[in-house]
Design an enzyme around this catalytic site. Structure first.
Site, PDB file in Angstrom:
ATOM      1  N   ASP A   1      -8.416  -5.948  -5.543  1.00 42.06           N
ATOM      2  CA  ASP A   1      -8.074  -4.788  -4.720  1.00 42.06           C
ATOM      3  C   ASP A   1      -8.468  -3.486  -5.423  1.00 42.06           C
ATOM      4  O   ASP A   1      -8.000  -3.210  -6.525  1.00 42.06           O
ATOM      5  CB  ASP A   1      -6.554  -4.812  -4.480  1.00 42.06           C
TER       6      ASP A   1
ATOM      7  N   HIS B   1      -5.937  -6.709  -1.252  1.00 39.98           N
ATOM      8  CA  HIS B   1      -4.876  -5.739  -0.948  1.00 39.98           C
ATOM      9  C   HIS B   1      -3.611  -6.437  -0.410  1.00 39.98           C
ATOM     10  O   HIS B   1      -3.630  -7.037   0.645  1.00 39.98           O
ATOM     11  CB  HIS B   1      -5.434  -4.750   0.080  1.00 39.98           C
TER      12      HIS B   1
ATOM     13  N   SER C   1       0.839  -1.184   0.000  1.00 39.95           N
ATOM     14  CA  SER C   1       0.000   0.000   0.000  1.00 39.95           C
ATOM     15  C   SER C   1       0.890   1.256   0.000  1.00 39.95           C
ATOM     16  O   SER C   1       1.814   1.336  -0.793  1.00 39.95           O
ATOM     17  CB  SER C   1      -0.940  -0.067   1.211  1.00 39.95           C
TER      18      SER C   1
END
Lengths: 494, 494
Positions: free
Chosen positions: A431, A456, A175
């Protein structure tokens, strides 16, 4: 990008005035919920690094140092020779990332690596000014550039201290942490030989692409499971909208089990935000087994959500129960408090709660651009905009700052990566962040890996019997590429 | 690196209480001394860019903008298509660089380029806080990183404003400006397609290499002209040293035509520094024609110096007269004032005088490492050390800062340029800065060019009938390589 895991401590505690306290991750380690991690977790030592407060001003208030936390283990290390695997910590307590990135530990074990997880300044216990860290002007030292400089200095000094001068460094991140890994490789290739950037939305956070993409892709996850699911969600929001227009707040309170009846369009806006956020989190965390990374999430939460939506007695209570998967996983809540469960901020995908959420809000108010909108046409949510103008207004009021649109693109190259090398961009098709990142390989050494069944940064998680084949394949590729980078770096320096 | 040209205004005015006033470069344009430039100088417009004060802190005192000066001409530009040639201004008034870098204009004319010379923050008229710019903490926004961010933003915005979005950008710089060009290319390859870095000592300023190199190479210049020259200089300094040990200050005053007799070892130290600095400047400015870039310098100053040294009636007065080539080019000085002609600072090669010298002193106290020593063994000068400890002590006292040794290497890669591309490192063999830079090509696109008969960034100067063949060849190579870069960049973006 940030919201998720911050809910954990909060939800475990349940409600009732305890919202200020969060369980520390170490405490969580002793909690049965996460005890399954205990055996697998490497033997991390928690340490602190004397870090330069302000790398970019020799005469600022930051003319000093602060204690930056990091976790380190040499249990796998082929001492003095094995590579250094370095996690570029992102928006939260570093233990969270260490405990939810088991693949990096597995890789360290396989490749004889020294393993470090570094905590991002202004998060977790790495608060440069303690409880004053979020005052103005103290908060001003929270920038991407400072964080990168922290890691550059920490790596350089620790290599020296540990006799690891000859050890190639590979950075890892998921991320925003993945974005930092990319940035470390392009800004400090003298220090970092390669980067695994999992689910790193480097384009959409730099203002590139379509502001509708994020919530469109959240919607797609549910729609793909069952088109009727999207219709049900959209229908439920429509009913809520109708009641709101009629100012039938009592019925809204009852349908959504709110602790207090809403009393204004603002409360309805807040409710819509809270509900939308539940879908965001379930889409991001759509793992094939239950997790405790971002709240307690069942296995396949999108599936669970759609089943809940489609099996409810009426649409609105179905929507309430679906949101409850996220906000009431323990079932202990008897009503939902609109403003403590969800806090609106400069990240329309959520900032979470607590200290760390303040830091992320500040970052979204300065360098990280997250002007994503839902519009009920390309997605299933109520129209909720977050334009650059709205951002400016909010951020000026909240932090006294003017966001500099385009700055991240200038600083970190945006989509112009032609001179970069040795980066893996992995993304899971489930995601909603994926399409804000690099989906196609750009060269022989800028490699995009797609994980069709991945949410994710699933690839960073420890191996699990429920893993789909696609993530097993992805991890194998990642492992081989990284081994090659290490080999090449060693050759170059010898 | 900085001292030189700052003396010009000062020396033109001569002495007698006018030391506070400097001729502006525009005034100099009207001065017969530099009138030869007038016809050749391109038709620059002087403009100001609304620049972000602090790129790295959204809540600092620098939460605003300042006016950054730049010179621009589109007289050669193939509008909307020709490249942008951008000079990354260094430690001084941008007019000085524009007027002494005629090759870039010649190249712009040949290649249809838009031409911009940008002034470095805290120099010339680009003072972010006016006359308060050198107070603490205002001076804190003077860093290499801020300067680079200035240029990145300026290029991005001006391209937009001028309809030059599709035009590849090539950066140029000499000396510290050349370092900035290198840094621009490695930090912002998304913005800059290539860099010509002339006489850029990127290694020695990052603490790499031998602290004795600089003054050894100054010495070599004189020794190569005639070994007896080195011996004479060394002999003269020896005589001075003997008199100083005897505290025979009257005789020193007389021999060196000092306005006041020295009265302490500190005065002798100052005299030694002043004398050494004259040799530094003549070695750097050893051009085959007279120049007015750094004071008024005759053609072949090293030759003139050595002839002066060897033809004097006695060694000490010969040394005085040799220093006079630099400090008394007009012959109007009747005596030398030790402390107004030369100011000791954190750059042992000199900081010059005036506002700009303060800025350079600050930079040498923070990021730029210039711990060079003379020792009378590997060079012909009196032993004068400038260790990291001395630097720390001086800089703490002068600016309240602690230099961060190693930081420039961390930030800008030091000698680890394996991932960089499209940079020309040109160096003249006569230039004492040369061996602090890249002397051998590192790859097909990291190209070192040597100019055997060249002094400090001779290649950047306008063509001159007295040019040695080697600089003509170098300029031709540079021109061809840059044309290739532009072509490739255009192809890539189309």
């Amino acid at each position: 990008m940030a919201a998720h895991w911050l809910f954990l401590g909060f939800l475990l505690l349940g409600f009732g005035g305890k919202t200020e306290t969060r369980l520390s991750v170490k405490e969580k380690l002793n909690n049965e919920v996460v005890s399954s991690h205990r055996d697998l977790a490497p033997d991390f030592k928690e340490k602190y690094f004397k870090q330069v407060l302000d790398h970019f001003n020799y005469n600022s208030l930051g003319n000093g140092t602060f204690d930056q936390r990091y976790l380190i283990t040499d249990q796998y290390w082929e001492k003095g020779n094995g590579p250094l695997f370095f996690y570029t910590g992102n928006e939260g307590d570093i233990w969270e990332f260490a405990l939810n990135s088991g693949f990096i530990s597995e890789l360290a074990a396989a490749q004889g690596a020294l393993l470090i997880f570094a905590e991002h300044r202004y998060y977790g216990k790495s608060l440069p000014f303690g409880k004053d860290s979020f005052n103005v002007p103290e908060v001003g030292l929270l920038t991407v550039e400072q964080a990168l400089a922290d890691y550059a200095l920490m790596i350089t000094d620790l290599k020296q201290e540990l006799g690891a001068q000859k050890c190639p460094v590979i950075v890892f991140g998921g991320s925003y942490g993945g974005m930092l890994s990319v940035y470390m490789r392009i800004r400090y290739p003298n220090i970092v030989s390669g980067a695994l950037a999992a689910s790193a939305p480097i384009l959409s956070t730099a203002g590139l692409g379509d502001s509708r993409q994020f919530f469109r892709d959240v919607t797609t996850d549910f729609e793909k499971f069952n088109p009727a699911c999207r219709e049900a969600v959209q229908g439920a929001f429509q009913k809520l909208s109708t009641l709101a227009q009629q100012e039938d707040y009592r019925r809204i309170q009852s349908a959504f089990s709110l602790c207090k009846p809403p009393s204004s369009p603002q409360d309805i806006h807040q409710l819509n935000g809270l509900l939308r956020n539940a879908f965001t989190m379930m889409a991001m965390m759509d793992y094939p087994y239950s997790t405790h990374f971002i709240g307690s999430m069942p296995a396949f939460p999108v599936k669970v959500a759609c089943e809940t939506m489609l099996n409810g007695t009426d649409l609105m209570s179905a929507l309430r129960d679906t949101a409850g998967i996220v906000y009431n996983s323990t079932g202990q809540l008897t009503c939902y408090d609109l403003y403590s469960l969800y806090v609106e901020c400069a990240d329309p995908t959520g900032c979470g709660l607590g200290f760390d959420s303040k830091a992320w809000d500040y970052q979204a108010c300065t360098e990280i651009e997250l002007c994503y909108e839902s519009n009920n046409v390309t997605d299933m949510f109520p129209p909720m905009t977050f334009t650059e103008q709205q951002r400016e207004q909010y951020c000026g009021k909240r932090w006294g700052v003017v966001p500099r649109s385009g700055w991240l693109k200038t600083q970190f190259w945006g989509d112009d990566l032609s001179t970069a090398s040795n980066i893996i961009f992995s993304n899971g098709d489930l995601d909603p962040w994926a399409n804000g990142g690099i989906r196609k390989s750009l060269s022989r050494s800028l490699i995009a890996i797609s994980i069709p069944e991945g949410a994710h940064h699933l690839d960073l998680r420890e191996s699990n019997p429920a893993d789909p084949e696609s993530v097993i394949v992805a991890r194998k590729m990642e492992s081989e590429i990284i081994a090659e980078w290490v080999k090449a770096a060693r050759k170059e320096s010898s």
